[in-house]
Structures are given as structure tokens and as C-alpha cells.
Design a protein around this motif. Structure first.
Motif, PDB file in Angstrom:
ATOM      1  N   VAL A  31       0.963  -1.124  -0.004  1.00  0.00           N
ATOM      2  CA  VAL A  31      -0.025   0.006  -0.009  1.00  0.00           C
ATOM      3  C   VAL A  31       0.867   1.484  -0.022  1.00  0.00           C
ATOM      4  N   PRO A  32       0.937   2.214  -0.926  1.00  0.00           N
ATOM      5  CA  PRO A  32       1.553   3.219  -1.025  1.00  0.00           C
ATOM      6  C   PRO A  32       1.573   4.318   0.253  1.00  0.00           C
ATOM      7  N   ASP A  88       4.313   7.813   7.780  1.00  0.00           N
ATOM      8  CA  ASP A  88       4.838   8.898   8.059  1.00  0.00           C
ATOM      9  C   ASP A  88       3.645  10.094   7.507  1.00  0.00           C
ATOM     10  N   ALA A  89       3.446  10.690   8.734  1.00  0.00           N
ATOM     11  CA  ALA A  89       2.161  11.688   8.263  1.00  0.00           C
ATOM     12  C   ALA A  89       2.826  12.848   7.396  1.00  0.00           C
ATOM     13  N   ALA A  90       3.858  13.091   7.152  1.00  0.00           N
ATOM     14  CA  ALA A  90       4.498  13.998   6.123  1.00  0.00           C
ATOM     15  C   ALA A  90       4.145  13.461   4.566  1.00  0.00           C
ATOM     16  N   HIS A  91       3.773  12.211   4.591  1.00  0.00           N
ATOM     17  CA  HIS A  91       3.787  11.552   3.302  1.00  0.00           C
ATOM     18  C   HIS A  91       2.487  10.399   3.361  1.00  0.00           C
ATOM     19  N   PRO A  92       1.126  10.865   3.485  1.00  0.00           N
ATOM     20  CA  PRO A  92       0.135  10.153   3.978  1.00  0.00           C
ATOM     21  C   PRO A  92       0.136   8.945   3.279  1.00  0.00           C
ATOM     22  N   PRO A 112      -6.367   7.953   9.964  1.00  0.00           N
ATOM     23  CA  PRO A 112      -5.180   8.184  10.845  1.00  0.00           C
ATOM     24  C   PRO A 112      -6.158   8.986  12.250  1.00  0.00           C
ATOM     25  N   GLY A 113      -5.875   8.385  13.559  1.00  0.00           N
ATOM     26  CA  GLY A 113      -6.609   9.173  14.732  1.00  0.00           C
ATOM     27  C   GLY A 113      -8.279   8.722  14.763  1.00  0.00           C
ATOM     28  N   GLY A 114      -8.572   7.750  13.923  1.00  0.00           N
ATOM     29  CA  GLY A 114      -9.852   7.311  14.039  1.00  0.00           C
ATOM     30  C   GLY A 114     -10.201   6.437  15.375  1.00  0.00           C
ATOM     31  N   ILE A 133      -2.923  -1.843  12.992  1.00  0.00           N
ATOM     32  CA  ILE A 133      -2.910  -0.693  14.092  1.00  0.00           C
ATOM     33  C   ILE A 133      -1.926   0.184  13.294  1.00  0.00           C
ATOM     34  N   TYR A 134      -2.269   1.522  13.237  1.00  0.00           N
ATOM     35  CA  TYR A 134      -1.393   2.609  12.792  1.00  0.00           C
ATOM     36  C   TYR A 134      -0.579   3.035  13.829  1.00  0.00           C
ATOM     37  N   ARG A 135       0.875   3.282  13.250  1.00  0.00           N
ATOM     38  CA  ARG A 135       1.944   3.985  14.014  1.00  0.00           C
ATOM     39  C   ARG A 135       2.369   4.871  13.348  1.00  0.00           C
ATOM     40  N   GLU A 136       2.323   6.296  13.879  1.00  0.00           N
ATOM     41  CA  GLU A 136       3.195   7.398  12.832  1.00  0.00           C
ATOM     42  C   GLU A 136       4.633   7.242  13.402  1.00  0.00           C
ATOM     43  N   VAL A 137       5.564   7.178  12.321  1.00  0.00           N
ATOM     44  CA  VAL A 137       7.084   7.011  12.895  1.00  0.00           C
ATOM     45  C   VAL A 137       7.527   7.856  13.614  1.00  0.00           C
ATOM     46  N   ARG A 138       7.104   9.314  13.245  1.00  0.00           N
ATOM     47  CA  ARG A 138       7.740  10.428  13.909  1.00  0.00           C
ATOM     48  C   ARG A 138       7.151  10.520  15.498  1.00  0.00           C
TER      49      ARG A 138
END
Length: 263
Positions: free
Chosen positions: A17-18, A47-51, A75-77, A98-103
Motif C-alpha cells: 500500500v503506497p 509518515d504523516a508528512a507523506h500520507p 489516522p486518529g480514528g 494498527i497505525y503507528r506514525e513513525v515520527r
């Protein structure tokens, strides 16, 4: 550690998935104590900078899910710390994406190394989630897909359980059981059972966190935390059994005895 074949299969598909940076296996399957009814927990780093492509992920979830109705949240749902993801059933197995934002994972690692203790409210976590929670997941999970090496570099930076975090957690929690138990006793005297129950729970979790810090054991979830703490060196004999009995009976004295043994 043996990784379930299904975890590898799903991870390989999700990784296409991109915008998905890495995929990891967490929970009981990563720790080696999964039961037949345990969910398969897969962390999707982004990475939230590149959804990432939410539509593509939702389409994949529908293809994988037995009912064909699963979809991925934005994200954040699921709240500020659990973030978001999807619930699926694949080949009869419950699967949680489960999402995890790397920053934010990077910041969590920094907090752990610096010994910063913070606790945040999150539905589903009655004790709350600590700021070092993502670092704990990284330390105890298994990385299945990480082509850029981003998670591996963070894990190498973490280097295990930081002594600074252990010291900070013990300083934060070791004194708390007595405080909460005094509150529980006052609540029962007033007939305020609800308040007393909450205080007893917090007293027990303070002991769990203290034992975990001393034993350098990551406390990832309230579920099973008492049993985990009871198996650590220095835990009072039959800690889990005594906690269960004391909480069932609202026995403040019994919990106070346990707190004295934990020290």
C-alpha cells in the motif's frame, strides 16, 4: 520466535500500500504467549508528512476480510494514542491492523531514553497509555517489513530497556500505592464503592509499574499486567492470586500488605 505464516502473508500485502513505511508484529504473538483465541496484531508504520493511501488500504481490508465489509479508519480514528486501523477476520483468525506514525515512535524512543514519564487518557486503557508506549512496542515486537531500515534504526537507538526509564518509573509510582489506598479506605467509609474501586485499581497498577521497572519488563497493556508483574523477580508470593482476591473483596488491608511487600 516463530512468526505465523498468516502474519507474513498479510504483512507482505499491506506493505504494497503506497505510504506504508514498515509493518511489524506485536502483541502476544510477538511475545510468544499467544493463546488460540489471541488476535494477530500488525503495526502499520506511516509518515504523516507523506500520507498513506487510505482508499487502497480499505480495499485490501475488504479483500482480506471474510465478511468483505472491513474498512480502515483515517489516522486518529481510534483516538490520539491507539491512532487507527482496521479489524478483520482472515481464515478464521482475528487480525488487528494498527497505525503507528513513525515520527511519534521516534519521540517515544526519545522519551524512554530520557526517562520522561507521561500518562495519557485513551479509551480501552483504564490505566492510560504512557508516552514511552510506542518505544515499548518497538522493543517487544517483530519487524516484518522495513525496507528503509527506519524502525530498525530506532530500535537500535533504544537499545533495550533504558536504565533512565526504569529509575523514572519507580520514582513516579513507588510511593503511590499508599496514597491510593488511603483514598480507597475513605471511599469505603463513606459508602462510595465506585471511588474505592478506582483507588484500589490504581494502587495495584502502581505496584505493577514499580515491579516492571525494577525487573526491566515493558508493561504494554493492562490486560495480563498483574500476572506479568507477579512473575518478575522481587514480586510478592502469589501476587496475581492475592490481587484478584483482594480486589474481589474490596479488601484494602490485603492490598496494603502487598504494597508493603513490594516496598
Amino acid at each position: 520466535m516463530t512468526v505465523p505464516d498468516l502474519a507474513r502473508t498479510i504483512a507482505a500485502q499491506v506493505a504494497r500500500v503506497p505510504g506504508i513505511v514498515a509493518v511489524s508484529l506485536g502483541g502476544s504473538h510477538a511475545r510468544g504467549n499467544a493463546r488460540p483465541d489471541s488476535d494477530l496484531d500488525l503495526g502499520l508504520a506511516y509518515d504523516a508528512a507523506h500520507p498513506f493511501d487510505l482508499a487502497a488500504l480499505s480495499a485490501l481490508c475488504r479483500d482480506l476480510d471474510e465478511s468483505g465489509s472491513a474498512s480502515a479508519t483515517p489516522p486518529g480514528g481510534w483516538g490520539p494514542w491507539v491512532d487507527g486501523g482496521a479489524w478483520l477476520t482472515v481464515e478464521g483468525q482475528r487480525v488487528d491492523l494498527i497505525y503507528r506514525e513513525v515520527r511519534r515512535v521516534e519521540k517515544s524512543v526519545g522519551d524512554a531514553l530520557a526517562g520522561r514519564v507521561s500518562v495519557h487518557a485513551q479509551p480501552g486503557h483504564p490505566h492510560g497509555i504512557h508516552g514511552h508506549h510506542y518505544a515499548a512496542e518497538l522493543a517487544t515486537g517483530l519487524i516484518l517489513h522495513d525496507p528503509s531500515g527506519r524502525l530498525e534504526r530506532l530500535r537500535a537507538r533504544l537499545g533495550g530497556y533504558p536504565a533512565s526509564l526504569a529509575q523514572a518509573l519507580e520514582e513516579h509510582y513507588a510511593w503511590q500505592p499508599g496514597f491510593w489506598l488511603d483514598g480507597a479506605a475513605k471511599g469505603l467509609k463513606r459508602g462510595d464503592v465506585h471511588y474505592a474501586q478506582g483507588c484500589l485499581y490504581q494502587a495495584v497498577m502502581a505496584m505493577v509499574q514499580t515491579l516492571g521497572a525494577r525487573g526491566r519488563a515493558w508493561i504494554l497493556n493492562e490486560k495480563g499486567a498483574v500476572a506479568l508483574a507477579g512473575a518478575l523477580p522481587g514480586a510478592p508470593p502469589n501476587f496475581a492470586g492475592r490481587v484478584n482476591a483482594a480486589l474481589t473483596a474490596l479488601d484494602v488491608g490485603a492490598v496494603r500488605n502487598l504494597a508493603a511487600e513490594v516496598g
